[in-house]
Design a protein around this motif. Sequence first.
Motif, PDB file in Angstrom:
ATOM      1  N   TYR A 397      32.734  71.009  46.101  1.00  4.79           N
ATOM      2  CA  TYR A 397      32.746  72.348  45.506  1.00  4.79           C
ATOM      3  C   TYR A 397      32.793  72.321  43.974  1.00  4.79           C
ATOM      4  N   TYR A 398      32.362  71.204  43.394  1.00  4.83           N
ATOM      5  CA  TYR A 398      32.127  71.158  41.948  1.00  4.83           C
ATOM      6  C   TYR A 398      30.647  71.438  41.717  1.00  4.83           C
ATOM      7  N   ALA A 399      30.347  72.256  40.725  1.00  9.67           N
ATOM      8  CA  ALA A 399      28.954  72.573  40.412  1.00  9.67           C
ATOM      9  C   ALA A 399      28.787  72.667  38.898  1.00  9.67           C
ATOM     10  N   LYS A 400      27.615  72.303  38.432  1.00  6.51           N
ATOM     11  CA  LYS A 400      27.362  72.277  36.986  1.00  6.51           C
ATOM     12  C   LYS A 400      25.986  72.838  36.679  1.00  6.51           C
ATOM     13  N   GLY A 401      25.945  73.832  35.793  1.00  9.29           N
ATOM     14  CA  GLY A 401      24.690  74.392  35.317  1.00  9.29           C
ATOM     15  C   GLY A 401      24.486  74.048  33.854  1.00  9.29           C
ATOM     16  N   ARG A 402      23.530  74.690  33.220  1.00 12.48           N
ATOM     17  CA  ARG A 402      23.237  74.381  31.823  1.00 12.48           C
ATOM     18  C   ARG A 402      24.363  74.802  30.891  1.00 12.48           C
ATOM     19  N   SER A 403      25.064  75.889  31.204  1.00 12.70           N
ATOM     20  CA  SER A 403      26.105  76.346  30.292  1.00 12.70           C
ATOM     21  C   SER A 403      27.471  76.521  30.938  1.00 12.70           C
ATOM     22  N   PHE A 404      27.538  76.511  32.259  1.00 13.08           N
ATOM     23  CA  PHE A 404      28.823  76.678  32.911  1.00 13.08           C
ATOM     24  C   PHE A 404      28.992  75.681  34.038  1.00 13.08           C
ATOM     25  N   SER A 405      30.213  75.206  34.218  1.00 12.90           N
ATOM     26  CA  SER A 405      30.520  74.243  35.274  1.00 12.90           C
ATOM     27  C   SER A 405      31.966  74.416  35.692  1.00 12.90           C
ATOM     28  N   GLY A 406      32.304  73.849  36.822  1.00 19.19           N
ATOM     29  CA  GLY A 406      33.678  73.899  37.295  1.00 19.19           C
ATOM     30  C   GLY A 406      33.749  73.799  38.802  1.00 19.19           C
ATOM     31  N   ILE A 407      34.920  74.069  39.320  1.00 16.59           N
ATOM     32  CA  ILE A 407      35.180  74.012  40.754  1.00 16.59           C
ATOM     33  C   ILE A 407      35.176  75.436  41.310  1.00 16.59           C
ATOM     34  N   GLY A 408      34.559  75.604  42.447  1.00 16.13           N
ATOM     35  CA  GLY A 408      34.534  76.895  43.114  1.00 16.13           C
ATOM     36  C   GLY A 408      35.227  76.805  44.453  1.00 16.13           C
ATOM     37  N   GLY A 409      34.525  77.196  45.493  1.00 19.64           N
ATOM     38  CA  GLY A 409      35.068  77.157  46.841  1.00 19.64           C
ATOM     39  C   GLY A 409      34.236  78.013  47.759  1.00 19.64           C
ATOM     40  N   PRO A 410      34.500  77.947  49.042  1.00 27.93           N
ATOM     41  CA  PRO A 410      33.701  78.712  50.006  1.00 27.93           C
ATOM     42  C   PRO A 410      33.935  80.215  49.955  1.00 27.93           C
ATOM     43  N   HIS A 411      34.908  80.668  49.198  1.00 28.76           N
ATOM     44  CA  HIS A 411      35.184  82.108  49.132  1.00 28.76           C
ATOM     45  C   HIS A 411      33.974  82.881  48.609  1.00 28.76           C
ATOM     46  N   ILE A 412      33.247  82.313  47.657  1.00 30.09           N
ATOM     47  CA  ILE A 412      32.008  82.906  47.166  1.00 30.09           C
ATOM     48  C   ILE A 412      30.844  82.052  47.670  1.00 30.09           C
ATOM     49  N   ASP A 413      30.540  80.980  46.969  1.00 31.21           N
ATOM     50  CA  ASP A 413      29.570  79.987  47.444  1.00 31.21           C
ATOM     51  C   ASP A 413      29.657  78.771  46.540  1.00 31.21           C
ATOM     52  N   VAL A 414      28.918  77.737  46.869  1.00 30.90           N
ATOM     53  CA  VAL A 414      29.071  76.452  46.193  1.00 30.90           C
ATOM     54  C   VAL A 414      28.514  76.460  44.775  1.00 30.90           C
ATOM     55  N   TRP A 415      27.607  77.387  44.438  1.00 30.11           N
ATOM     56  CA  TRP A 415      27.029  77.414  43.089  1.00 30.11           C
ATOM     57  C   TRP A 415      27.703  78.452  42.187  1.00 30.11           C
ATOM     58  N   ASN A 416      28.862  78.945  42.610  1.00 25.66           N
ATOM     59  CA  ASN A 416      29.630  79.885  41.794  1.00 25.66           C
ATOM     60  C   ASN A 416      31.012  79.307  41.472  1.00 25.66           C
ATOM     61  N   PRO A 417      31.096  78.368  40.519  1.00 31.56           N
ATOM     62  CA  PRO A 417      32.425  77.869  40.134  1.00 31.56           C
ATOM     63  C   PRO A 417      33.242  78.952  39.442  1.00 31.56           C
ATOM     64  N   TRP A 418      34.544  78.735  39.428  1.00 31.95           N
ATOM     65  CA  TRP A 418      35.482  79.717  38.891  1.00 31.95           C
ATOM     66  C   TRP A 418      35.989  79.288  37.519  1.00 31.95           C
ATOM     67  N   MET A 420      38.772  79.850  36.433  1.00 31.23           N
ATOM     68  CA  MET A 420      40.140  79.410  36.689  1.00 31.23           C
ATOM     69  C   MET A 420      40.247  77.893  36.758  1.00 31.23           C
ATOM     70  N   SER A 421      39.214  77.235  37.291  1.00 32.97           N
ATOM     71  CA  SER A 421      39.270  75.774  37.410  1.00 32.97           C
ATOM     72  C   SER A 421      39.262  75.096  36.045  1.00 32.97           C
ATOM     73  N   GLN A 422      38.556  75.669  35.079  1.00 34.76           N
ATOM     74  CA  GLN A 422      38.558  75.102  33.729  1.00 34.76           C
ATOM     75  C   GLN A 422      39.905  75.337  33.043  1.00 34.76           C
ATOM     76  N   VAL A 423      40.553  76.463  33.338  1.00 36.39           N
ATOM     77  CA  VAL A 423      41.909  76.686  32.841  1.00 36.39           C
ATOM     78  C   VAL A 423      42.837  75.611  33.394  1.00 36.39           C
ATOM     79  N   THR A 424      42.739  75.374  34.696  1.00 38.91           N
ATOM     80  CA  THR A 424      43.576  74.358  35.335  1.00 38.91           C
ATOM     81  C   THR A 424      43.319  72.987  34.749  1.00 38.91           C
ATOM     82  N   ASN A 425      42.068  72.679  34.451  1.00 41.39           N
ATOM     83  CA  ASN A 425      41.732  71.387  33.878  1.00 41.39           C
ATOM     84  C   ASN A 425      42.458  71.166  32.549  1.00 41.39           C
ATOM     85  N   ILE A 426      42.603  72.225  31.772  1.00 45.75           N
ATOM     86  CA  ILE A 426      43.312  72.121  30.491  1.00 45.75           C
ATOM     87  C   ILE A 426      44.787  71.804  30.719  1.00 45.75           C
TER      88      ILE A 426
END
Length: 502
Positions: A397-418, A420-426
């Motif tokens: 559930y990690y996905a990376k595009g040209r300008s946005f990346s992060g961890i998502g989950g099945p709540h939305i779909d695999v190509w929609n990272p949140w 919130m995951s980048q906040v957690t990474n910090i």
Amino acid sequence: MKLGLGVAGIALVAATAQADCPDYTTYAQSPQGNPSSGPLGLPYMRPDPACRTFNSTSVEKVILDMKSRLKDPDVARLFENTFPNTLDTTVKYYNERENLAFIITGDITAQWLRDTGNQFAHYHTLLSVDADLANLVKAVINNEARYVSQYPYCGAFQPPPESGLRPSVNDWALGVLVNPPVDNQTVFECKYEIDSLCGFIKLSSSYYEATKDASMMNAEWLAAIDQVFRVINEQSQASFDADWNFISYYNWTGLAGSLAGAVNNGGNGEPKGYTGMVGTHHRPSDDLSTFAFLTPANAMLSVQLTNLATILDHAGVAPNVSTQAKRWSKTIEQAVWEHTVVDGIFAYETNGLGSRYVMDDANVPSLLSLPYLGFLDMNHPDYVKTKKMLMSRGNPYYAKGRSFSGIGGPHIDVWNPWPMSQVTNIFGTNDDEEILTSLYTIVNNTGGLGLIHESIDIYNVPDYTRPWFAWANSYFSEMLLDLAQRKPHLIFTDNEPYTPGQ
């Protein structure tokens, strides 16, 4: 509708919402006030003071303090919008005399135990200096104690009857069979998530640590804590006893034609063995668990049970409950290390029967959030190795595009990272470059709206879910306050740490 109209800590009753106060869900979908002076020109998204649901002078001071020192005007604008968002928009009902408050999560009119615990986390240091804000939090806790003491397996609730607010219809809860049964006039959704109970303890501990006010620990609160331990004892058991009797204290399944859909094994999900951890039916994302033992939720439970014992001991209240909390905290902590780590990698879920699911979800508690939860140090080698895997293709559930990346989950779909995951990474690193990369991955991708959204489409970054998501806004500002303490040089024009309320 009850609004805090210009007076901190006092809820004033209005027969109807003011005509000139827009619905914030609609308001948040388009730029509003003057843009920031930074290159992104982020809009000012706070409602008019008369339309805010609670006003706090101490919160306003923090905003002024931070704005005066943040080096990037766009980051300053994001803090200005996000730090007060819970108070500005989500205090749907508050009556100090009744000691009751109803807090919505944003664009859904329901109170989630998990969300509320996180929505107020960044105000912790202000509770000792702002009596009105502390009284609001105390009222939130008291309302939640009523919910938990009656329905400990549920995580989202309707307004209290005293509010006069009508219950909402949750289409996803229609046609759902829940055992033990619930009343949908009180319960908005009864998905059992152990982190919801952790959220209740987290908010309680935060309040007591800041105020030392033991009056919070009233009969209703103690009854709720008893129910927490009831759930722990029930959900730590294996699916089969020694005589092959199937053990079920809670099950949840959608009936034919429902939006929820059927859950296998009569709504009980996958079987589990005994490990010392506590099983859960749903994840913090409100999605079904694959396996019952959710590692980060158990890590959070272990930490929060220690916090519970600490405040009980300090207050001299319920020593038997404190003893129980310490015992379970140690048991769960040992079980997490024994049953979830293989070759230095934490599994997200296990079943106590040899199966493990290696992934992560953006919602906290997550594996990525283990340092934030207080379970381990960010430099622990098993966390470092796990974190590297989570922020890569090794996590499904990690996905990376040209300008946005992060961890998502099945709540939305695999190509929609949140975001919130980048906040957690910090929260999980001390590396300056990594912190700034995550920070600006968020800052540069708000869709020009100056708020933190639920998820972002990596193929079309302007597409996002949830314009008004108070937990994400609070979490972002909590992270900036964390950096203000441990990495001030990264965000401030100087290197002096800053703590609100000090």
